[in-house]
Design a protein around this motif. Structure first.
Motif, PDB file in Angstrom:
ATOM      1  N   SER A 182       5.103   5.129   7.083  1.00 50.13           N
ATOM      2  CA  SER A 182       6.435   4.469   7.650  1.00 50.13           C
ATOM      3  C   SER A 182       7.489   5.427   7.616  1.00 50.13           C
ATOM      4  N   SER A 235       0.819  -1.055  -0.103  1.00 52.67           N
ATOM      5  CA  SER A 235      -0.132   0.010   0.026  1.00 52.67           C
ATOM      6  C   SER A 235       1.003   1.305  -0.133  1.00 52.67           C
ATOM      7  N   THR A 280       0.014   4.060   0.778  1.00 53.20           N
ATOM      8  CA  THR A 280      -0.450   4.682   1.983  1.00 53.20           C
ATOM      9  C   THR A 280       0.181   4.249   3.311  1.00 53.20           C
ATOM     10  N   GLN A 281       0.314   3.114   3.403  1.00 55.46           N
ATOM     11  CA  GLN A 281       1.024   2.674   4.547  1.00 55.46           C
ATOM     12  C   GLN A 281       2.671   2.912   4.418  1.00 55.46           C
ATOM     13  N   THR A 282       3.037   2.961   3.328  1.00 52.75           N
ATOM     14  CA  THR A 282       4.698   2.766   2.887  1.00 52.75           C
ATOM     15  C   THR A 282       4.968   4.433   3.136  1.00 52.75           C
TER      16      THR A 282
END
Length: 267
Positions: free
Chosen positions: A206, A199, A201-203
């Motif tokens: 992070s 994703s 968004t998630q990357t």
């Protein structure tokens, strides 16, 4: 006895004229050697731009790099198609001839680091860089302005023609860094598939690069080459820009992980 004393006297005069030491050979006269490991950079031609972002710097591939095992990676710019990254191999004889061309024909070790002698013409001025590492001694010169005798272009043209059998570089995997941006009406965009192995968004949240591979990675690579990096990726309601670092291709890319994380291998 008198003859021996005379010889010793002449030898002492010679040593005194040399500062008491035998002069060491210049780099052009030495036996040329280099680190032959695949990741060792022997020759690199690069272009850095003042004020560029990390994303822009990472996505631009050096103009030409020769590695210790004879692998050559260079960029071929196509006005209507973006750029191509090509690779080939040159044997030891060919690489040695290239190094000798730089040292002996172009007198590379006599070229000053021009950029160290002046301030950049502007905050966004590009600087061209030539680096050579032989006999465990790196030597780098830079210039903001046209080179004397077109040195940079001479070396670059020779570097690009070390082999007449180039292959297109389309990496299977690499490091991916994602940056969330405000969606822009000025940038072209592509939708990021919900079935992709990671994703955006998630990357982006992070704040760290991840190792990714498979068709999704190749899609990003090809799109970045075609668009010269001027592309935004859309996932849901959010927009992102992406930077790729490929070991053995990109500038200062971290090495591949010892074990590829399973989730980003999915195809």
């Amino acid at each position: 006895m008198r003859r021996s004393i005379t010889v010793l006297f002449l030898v002492s005069l010679l040593l005194a004229g040399c500062g008491g030491e035998t002069p060491s050979p210049t780099p052009a006269e030495s036996v040329l050697n280099w680190d032959r490991t695949p990741g060792a950079v022997v020759i690199r031609l690069d272009r850095l731009i003042g004020g560029e972002t990390d994303l822009q710097r990472v996505n631009r591939i050096p103009a030409c790099t020769v590695y210790g095992d004879g692998r050559v990676v260079w960029v071929n710019s196509l006005p209507t198609e973006g750029d191509q990254v090509l690779e080939a191999y040159v044997n030891e004889v060919g690489l040695r001839a290239f190094v000798e061309f730089m040292i002996r024909d172009l007198q590379f070790y006599s070229v000053p680091d021009y950029a160290a002698q002046e301030l950049p013409p502007s905050e966004t001025s590009p600087v061209e860089v030539i680096s050579l590492v032989v006999n465990q001694k790196p030597y780098t010169v830079r210039s903001y302005r046209p080179w004397k005798d077109n040195l940079y272009l001479q070396v670059l043209e020779r570097c690009r023609k070390l082999s007449d059998t180039p292959a297109l570089v389309v990496p299977d995997a690499g490091w991916v860094t994602v940056y969330e941006i405000p969606r822009s009406a000025e940038l072209p965009f592509k939708y990021w598939s919900p079935s992709a192995p990671f994703s955006m968004t998630q990357t982006a949240a992070s704040g760290a690069a991840i190792w990714a591979g498979g068709p999704a990675f190749k899609e990003i690579w090809i799109t970045l080459r075609q668009s010269l990096g001027e592309i935004q990726w859309v996932e849901g309601e959010k927009a992102f820009r992406v930077a790729l670092q490929v070991p053995g291709v990109s500038r200062d890319a971290p090495p591949a992980p010892a074990i590829t994380p399973t989730p980003t291998e999915a195809e």
